[in-house]
Design an enzyme around this catalytic site. Structure first.
Site, short mmCIF file in Angstrom:
data_model
loop_
_atom_site.label_atom_id
_atom_site.label_comp_id
_atom_site.label_asym_id
_atom_site.label_seq_id
_atom_site.Cartn_x
_atom_site.Cartn_y
_atom_site.Cartn_z
N LYS A 52 0.85 -1.20 0.00
CA LYS A 52 0.00 0.00 0.00
C LYS A 52 0.88 1.25 0.00
CE LYS A 52 -3.87 -2.39 2.11
NZ LYS A 52 -4.62 -2.80 3.31
N GLN A 96 -4.86 -2.11 9.50
CA GLN A 96 -4.73 -3.40 8.83
C GLN A 96 -5.28 -4.51 9.72
OE1 GLN A 96 -3.75 -3.66 5.67
NE2 GLN A 96 -3.94 -5.88 5.62
N ASP A 119 -11.49 2.00 3.89
CA ASP A 119 -11.71 0.55 3.77
C ASP A 119 -13.19 0.24 3.61
OD1 ASP A 119 -9.46 -1.10 3.74
OD2 ASP A 119 -9.13 -0.90 5.90
N1 GUN Z 1 -6.79 -7.37 5.72
C1 GUN Z 1 -7.09 -8.06 4.61
N2 GUN Z 1 -7.73 -7.26 3.72
C2 GUN Z 1 -7.83 -6.05 4.29
C3 GUN Z 1 -8.37 -4.80 3.86
O1 GUN Z 1 -8.92 -4.66 2.78
N3 GUN Z 1 -8.26 -3.78 4.74
C4 GUN Z 1 -7.69 -3.91 5.96
N4 GUN Z 1 -7.66 -2.85 6.75
N5 GUN Z 1 -7.18 -5.06 6.40
C5 GUN Z 1 -7.24 -6.11 5.55
#
Ligand code: GUN
Length: 288
Positions: A52, A96, A119
């Site tokens: 990211k 995350q 998200d």
């Molecule tokens: N863990 C796995 N996929 C995601 C996501 O799309 N966002 C977040 N914050 N954690 C994740």
């Protein structure tokens, strides 16, 4: 059979976003800013967060990554979230997942300002999405909708069978595909671990989304000719290579692909679309 190529599509979207960022910077406005919090040292989560950060730099976004120790208290994490909520330079904020077991994930999600929840996990955004109001849509369902749209796949009146009812894939996607929209206007069936006749249902499907996290679950004899197949599975299975694992989809590709009209590969399909959805949401959060 046409491959739904997540790599080319996500590169195209990143290019479009980069151009928009360059344009706003030329106008003297600030770059979109994504903040991410990672707690603990889960290997997959570290990879995702690093990715990211790298992708933000690629498209010209500012990013701030906060890495916190595995034994961080929930209170400490909530404090960090409040700090970013109040920081007017930060447009989007993600924590995350998964979080260490001693932290209440739902409490953390609800602590994020819904206006910065890129998200799309906050109940305010989920509720708006269900009602068809403007909201942040979570990355995987949005990535799938984007692939269907960009490949101009006809969805209106089609029967879409979704295998998996998770809060982050199956259920939001069922909602989006049943909306009066393009893509959308589908008749949707959600299957899960208590569904008795999955094969009977998948054999009727025009579109199948496999999102249950069981490698090779969808086999050739479970689909009809011409089906559109979206494989959301990304299970790490042991492999004899440098990393020691490979990513396995929920679809037995070699059996299903010859019968499909469109199919996503794993890797190189839906997984690569998720980061671009996060970028799109961050761009939106910055007011562009
Ligand atoms: N863990 C796995 N996929 C995601 C996501 O799309 N966002 C977040 N914050 N954690 C994740």
């Amino acid at each position: 059979m046409i491959l739904l190529d997540g790599r080319t599509t996500s590169e195209q979207i990143k290019k479009e976003i980069t151009e928009k960022v360059e344009e706003i910077v030329r106008q003297g406005r600030k770059r979109p800013h994504l903040a991410a919090i990672l707690v603990g040292d889960d290997g997959a989560s570290q990879t995702y967060v690093n990715n990211k950060e790298k992708t933000c730099a690629q498209v010209g976004f500012k990013s701030t990554i906060v890495r916190m120790a595995e034994n961080t208290t929930e209170e400490r994490l909530l404090e960090e979230i409040r700090r970013f909520n109040e920081d007017s330079d930060v447009d989007g904020l993600i924590v995350q997942l998964p979080l260490p077991k001693h932290i209440d994930e739902q409490r953390v999600i609800e602590a994020i300002d819904p206006r910065k929840d890129v998200d799309g996990f906050h109940p305010v955004n989920v509720g708006k999405m269900v009602l068809g109001l403007p909201s942040y849509i979570s990355a995987t369902p949005d990535g799938i909708m984007e692939l269907l749209e960009r490949y101009k796949i006809e969805t209106s009146g089609k029967h879409c069978v979704i295998i998996g009812r998770s809060n982050i894939v199956g259920r939001p996607l069922a909602n989006l595909l049943s909306h009066k929209s393009i893509p959308g206007d589908c008749t949707v069936t959600i299957c899960h671990s208590h569904t008795k006749n999955i094969k009977e249902l998948t054999l009727q499907a025009d579109i199948i989304v496999a999102a249950l996290g069981r490698p090779g679950f969808l086999k050739g004899d479970m689909v009809k000719d011409g089906v559109v197949v979206i494989d959301v599975g990304i299970t790490r299975v042991p492999a004899d290579n440098k990393s020691g694992f490979r990513l396995a989809g929920d679809v037995l590709f070699e059996e299903v692909a010859p019968k499909a009209s469109y199919i996503t590969p794993v890797p190189g399909g839906v997984g690569l679309m998720t980061i671009t959805s996060l970028l799109k949401n961050t761009l939106k959060a910055s007011g562009i």
